[in-house]
Scaffold this active site. Structure first.
Site, PDB file in Angstrom:
ATOM      1  CB  CYS A 119      62.334   1.940  26.392  1.00  0.00           C
ATOM      2  SG  CYS A 119      63.630   3.134  25.995  1.00  0.00           S
ATOM      3  CE  LYS A 120      60.033   3.692  18.119  1.00  0.00           C
ATOM      4  NZ  LYS A 120      59.027   4.705  17.693  1.00  0.00           N
TER       5      LYS A 120
END
Length: 855
Positions: free
Chosen positions: A773-774
């Site tokens: 994810c980020k």
């Protein structure tokens, strides 16, 4: 604490008193107002402590009320060197009138890998309401299978958690999580930066070797060299900063925007879940967690690589006209780099084989001579084939048009070529005119060269101009290489010559030297012409092209570090799996990147970066080598190559390397096919699905499904099904692929089933699993723990009634919350209640584990 025998604090809640016998372990905890309290702590002995197999360890449990000691329980056990001892302690009390049982005090001793029958009877019904974490460690020393010399060389600073979960048949299984940092987080990027510097330095030299150019092109060359110098200086500064770093082997999420760390993957960790059930073989499941490869330091205001590259290519066409260059599309410039690489590799190889041919010719046996000759023929044919590309011809003529004397020659040949004499034609148009003039009717000079050109009549630049040499080399020297090989093969016919004569050897030596001279000349001219193509590309790039190259370098560095980490982990786990090793050298592996980024705001740019970075991994192959020693430094993977192709070498100790199949020992290049599937799950994805655009996600999933489907076809055509792992769930891969294909084209919001199916298919095909994810901290933790509990349910009969409890237990007490702590120094996932309302049900953490934090 003031006692003279006190040896030091290890944590706020535990300390040791060191006496000869026994070693006393004191655990302090204040658990008030709880009907069923649980105190979890991990204890490990420092490596310099005198703890041996015969050392007694005393665990004391005290119950107090208003400061007065009520109960005391002591437990003595020996430290086991081979198998870690896990102690389960459950405090339990009765009401004052002795009418009801509130709980039970249980102290049990278990060895990893052993579960005694009947242990379930020690637990009351109340205890079943919790899934118990029975062991935790910051050194990962529970199971030597996961911490051997090979693993310990690359994976460091492990955190281990062990759980005890109930199965559907009322048995107990031990589930062990181990999360570790990886040395490749920094070593791969540092090697890549050094290779970038080396490649750009060589590029500068190649531009200088172009020789004399017209003022216009000379000025452009100086400008391009200046830009390369700038990149080299920045990369040297970055490398110098990275060399200074000590400490953790990962980049925390809070540092993702720092410029000097832009090549380092974000929060790269490995995670392994090992499942130990009674009377069954242990099973393990690996995943690499890493922040999405993206250029955070450069920002996403204008989008990511996919968008920026598309815009750059369209603008480059107009710049090519302004700079009087020929526009070469991306596939042409990629081809130019490939030709440059092939020529650089084959020329010294051909020269070495030619020398070997002469040496072999002096021997009495003709078979070795034929073997060397065959190799020489094959390499020369590859060399000739590379130079037959039309790009080489046009590049040779374009370089000729950029020479200072080109204008005067054009004027002198105005009658035979009116297009060249037009003073209003730009340099680019003149180059196109020259290139187009090659195809149809040739100039009188070329017509005079219809007879074959032999290897001893190679034109030299002092006698012929580039245009003339282009025609001669393309229509003659390629043939001369073939003629030379023909003469070497049949002068005399070595198949019937048992012993080479002196005269024959002398004549062979002349032909061999002629061949080497021809190959060297053609290679040098080809290098110059292709370098001129790259000069034109760089000249049209302007400053935007420079920034794009740096962005792409940084994103690729992060992606490659994660892939190399996953490959090493998968290889180490499969060294004794003959089916896996056969698959590895036959068709390679698939690496499935799972992304949870949204298609809204900045995360669109991150996803565009990630897509290009993962796609660039197609240019990477792996090789397995034998390590010089079993020391950790000798077992570190290394990278070599140029931007168009890199090779990652993974060394193994002697005994492990010698046990490999012959194809792997011989250094066969191993392919890893990267695929990316993305499904956004947060509140920003909700906005994108209702009011924005999710076409990027749809295109990525469709494209990569087709790649995955193609790999499956190659796999089933090449490798028998027996080579693939066995799973309890009987759904076959083809059926899973069909379902995945249906989900990819279905218009469904937050269709996380795409990720579940892709993950299952990857594991069934012996693939490498990566989740992002980020920052690989919050959404990634939800995904990893969900996959682990799904595997326990589907493959190891985890009682379905305890699925959510096991999920909450892993998220509250497991390795992923430790990952959060390592990144932001706080044991809270970065979610709020409003955000979680938009999350799919099983991606929500338990109460008390999330809040507003700086991530």
């Amino acid at each position: 604490r003031d006692a003279p025998e006190h040896s030091g604090m290890l944590a706020d809640s535990c300390w040791f008193i060191h006496r000869p016998h026994p070693l006393t372990l004191c655990l302090f905890s204040s658990l008030q107002g709880s009907r069923d309290p649980m105190f979890l702590t991990g204890v490990s002995f420092p490596p310099d402590w005198p703890v041996y197999s015969e050392t007694l360890i005393k665990l004391s449990v005290y119950g107090e009320n208003n400061g007065h000691q009520q109960t005391t329980l002591s437990f003595m056990f020996k430290q086991d060197v081979d198998l870690c001892v896990c102690v389960v302690v459950s405090m339990c009390f009765r009401t004052a009138d002795d009418s009801a049982t509130v709980g039970t005090v249980v102290v049990s001793r278990m060895k990893m890998g052993e579960i005694e029958d009947g242990e379930v009877d020690h637990f009351t019904t109340d205890m079943h309401q919790k899934c118990t974490l029975v062991y935790e460690s910051s050194h990962g020393s529970v199971n030597d299978k996961d911490n051997g010399p090979i693993m310990n060389a690359v994976f460091k600073n492990a955190v281990c958690k062990v759980y005890r979960f109930q199965t559907v048949d009322s048995k107990w299984m031990l589930v062990r999580e181990q999360m570790a940092e990886c040395t490749l987080s920094f070593s791969i990027p540092k090697q890549l930066i050094a290779l970038y510097i080396q490649e750009d330095t060589c590029r500068i030299q190649e531009l200088k070797d172009l020789g004399e150019l017209s003022p216009h092109w000379d000025n452009l060359r100086k400008d391009v060299i200046s830009r390369y110098d700038q990149i080299i200086k920045e990369y040297q500064d970055t490398l110098a900063e990275l060399e200074k770093l000590t400490g953790p082997l990962f980049k925390p999420s809070c540092s993702k925007g720092q410029k000097y760390l832009e090549f380092i993957p974000i929060n790269l960790h490995t995670q392994r879940m090992r499942v130990m059930c009674p009377r069954k073989t242990d099973s393990f499941y690996d995943v690499v967690t890493v922040g999405a490869p993206a250029a955070h330091s450069q920002g996403f205001k204008n989008g990511g690589l996919q968008k920026l590259l598309s815009k750059y290519e369209s603008e480059k066409k107009s710049h090519s006209t302004a700079y009087q260059c020929i526009y070469y599309p991306p596939e042409q410039t990629a081809k130019a780099r490939e030709i440059l690489c092939v020529v650089s590799q084959l020329q010294p190889h051909i020269s070495a084989l030619a020398d070997q041919l002469l040496q072999t010719a002096q021997q009495s046996s003709s078979q070795p001579l034929r073997d060397v000759l065959k190799s020489l023929e094959e390499k020369t044919e590859q060399f000739v084939h590379a130079l037959k590309d039309e790009l080489v011809k046009s590049a040779l003529l374009a370089l000729h048009a950029a020479r200072p004397g080109y204008v005067s020659k054009c004027q002198s040949s105005a009658q035979s070529s009116p297009a060249r004499a037009d003073p209003h034609l730009s340099t680019a148009e003149k180059q196109h005119s020259v290139c187009n003039n090659v195809d149809g009717s040739q100039t009188p000079r070329r017509e005079s060269r219809e007879s074959p050109v032999h290897s001893d009549s190679i034109p030299h630049h002092k006698e012929y101009d580039e245009e003339e040499w282009a025609s001669a080399s393309l229509h003659g020297n390629h043939a001369s290489l073939g003629v030379g090989m023909h003469n070497i093969g049949f002068f005399p016919d070595i198949r019937y010559l048992p012993v080479a004569t002196v005269v024959w050897w002398d004549e062979l030596a002349v032909l061999v030297q002629s061949l080497k001279k021809c190959v060297a000349e053609v290679a040098e001219r080809a290098r110059r012409s292709v370098s001129f193509v790259l000069l034109q590309e760089a000249a049209c790039s302007t400053a935007q092209g420079l920034q794009l190259q740096q962005r792409r370098d940084a994103v690729f560095s992060q992606a490659l570090a994660a892939l190399a980490c996953g490959f090493a982990m998968r290889l180490y786990a499969g060294l004794e799996d003959k089916g896996f090793l056969r698959q590895l050298h036959a068709v390679g592996l698939v690496a499935q990147f799972e992304s949870l980024l949204s298609t809204y705001s900045e995360e669109i740019g991150m996803l565009e970066d990630m897509e290009v970075g993962i796609s660039d991994l197609h240019r990477v192959t792996f090789r397995i080598t034998e390590a010089a020693s079993e020391e950790a430094v000798s077992l570190q993977p290394t990278v070599s190559g140029r931007r168009d192709h890199y090779t990652v070498e993974v060394p193994l100790p002697h005994h492990a390397f010698q046990a490999l199949p012959e194809e792997l020992r011989e250094g066969k290049p191993l392919r890893v096919l990267p695929v990316l599937f993305n499904v956004g799950i947060n509140e920003q994805q909700t906005i994108a699905e209702r009011f924005g655009d999710i076409s990027l996600q749809e295109r990525i999933n469709q494209k990569n499904f087709e790649i995955l489907e193609g790999y499956y076809k190659s796999l089933t055509d090449t490798v028998p099904s027996e080579c693939l792992p066995c799973f309890q769930t009987q759904t076959d891969i083809k059926e899973l692929l069909d379902t995945l294909g249906q989900n990819v084209v279905t218009k469904k919001r937050k269709n996380v089933e795409i990720l579940w199916l892709a993950g299952m298919i990857c594991r069934r095909m012996n693939g490498i699993r990566l989740t992002s994810c980020k920052s690989a901290k919050d959404r990634t933790s939800m995904s990893v723990t969900l996959e682990q509990c799904s595997l326990l349910r589907d493959e190891h009969q985890l009682n379905k009634d305890y699925f959510v409890r096991a999920l909450d237990c892993m998220r509250r007490e497991g390795c992923r919350i430790e990952n959060v702590q390592k990144n932001i120094k706080c044991r809270k996932y970065a979610f709020n209640m409003l955000q979680l309302m938009a999350f799919p049900k099983y991606y929500r953490p338990p109460e008390g584990t999330y809040g507003k934090v700086d991530s």
